[in-house]
Write a protein that holds these residues in place. Structure first.
Motif, short mmCIF file in Angstrom:
data_model
loop_
_atom_site.label_atom_id
_atom_site.label_comp_id
_atom_site.label_asym_id
_atom_site.label_seq_id
_atom_site.Cartn_x
_atom_site.Cartn_y
_atom_site.Cartn_z
N THR A 83 0.83 -1.21 0.00
CA THR A 83 0.00 0.00 0.00
C THR A 83 0.86 1.25 0.00
N ASP B 210 2.61 1.55 -3.45
CA ASP B 210 1.65 1.91 -4.50
C ASP B 210 1.28 3.38 -4.42
N CYS B 211 1.00 3.89 -3.24
CA CYS B 211 0.63 5.30 -3.07
C CYS B 211 1.83 6.21 -3.34
N ALA B 212 3.00 5.85 -2.83
CA ALA B 212 4.18 6.71 -2.98
C ALA B 212 4.66 6.77 -4.43
N PHE C 232 -0.08 9.72 -5.34
CA PHE C 232 -1.27 10.17 -4.65
C PHE C 232 -1.79 9.05 -3.76
N GLY C 233 -2.72 9.41 -2.91
CA GLY C 233 -3.23 8.47 -1.94
C GLY C 233 -2.70 8.85 -0.56
N THR C 234 -3.25 8.23 0.43
CA THR C 234 -2.82 8.52 1.79
C THR C 234 -2.49 7.24 2.51
N VAL C 235 -1.50 7.35 3.38
CA VAL C 235 -1.16 6.26 4.29
C VAL C 235 -1.19 6.91 5.66
N ASP D 237 -0.96 11.77 7.84
CA ASP D 237 -0.68 11.16 6.55
C ASP D 237 0.83 11.03 6.40
N LEU E 36 2.65 10.02 3.92
CA LEU E 36 3.22 10.37 2.62
C LEU E 36 3.24 11.87 2.40
N ASP E 37 2.60 12.62 3.27
CA ASP E 37 2.52 14.06 3.12
C ASP E 37 3.54 14.73 4.03
#
Length: 161
Positions: free
Chosen positions: A130, A133-135, A139-142, A150, A152-153
């Protein structure tokens, strides 16, 4: 041509319909799906799975030997990786479900985030998938389950080289 489960190449397996792959059973699973199917029984096994998965995804990484004392900095994450295509730093600390990083590990993960990298505690291979895939898509959040932040932010590093 008739394929047996032993001779079916990975690239062909990925192109089969879900129904055809299901008919093959375990032989119809892609390597990625096969890795995700097996939960680690120990932190060492989880670390082995992480190494295999990073290699499978073509992500360059460094991991210190975890079966010997190290001369590295206390709290350094188990894995330091570089995410393509932009070279963003990824710090991964492997822990079994229910376990938390030590204060030194948590401080190092936060330092990586503060410098603009991604730093997460991974409890399973599914979590790693997960995060990657997001990184990699951008986009997307973990979300960290303890802080709600978040992961990744992270702020961009001040100054650039």
């Amino acid at each position: 041509m008739i394929y047996s489960s032993q001779s079916l190449p990975e690239n062909v397996r990925k192109k089969l319909s879900p129904e055809d792959r299901a008919a093959l059973g375990v032989a119809g699973l892609c390597v990625e799906e096969l890795l995700l199917r097996y939960e680690a029984k120990s932190e060492r096994e989880l670390q082995r799975q992480i190494s295999q998965y990073l290699r499978l995804r073509g992500i360059p990484f460094y991991s210190a030997r975890m079966n010997k004392p190290t001369t590295g900095k206390l709290g350094t994450p188990d894995y330091l990786a570089v995410l393509p295509p932009n070279g963003r730093c990824l710090g991964l600390e492997a822990k079994m479900p229910g376990c938390q990083p030590t204060p030194e590990q948590a401080a190092e993960l936060e330092a990586i985030r503060a410098a603009g990298g991604i730093a997460v505690v991974i409890h399973s291979l599914a979590e790693l998938k997960t995060v990657l895939d997001c990184a990699l898509v951008g986009f997307g959040t973990v979300v960290d389950s303890t802080t709600g932040k978040d992961l990744l932010d992270s702020p961009p590093a001040s100054g650039s080289i």
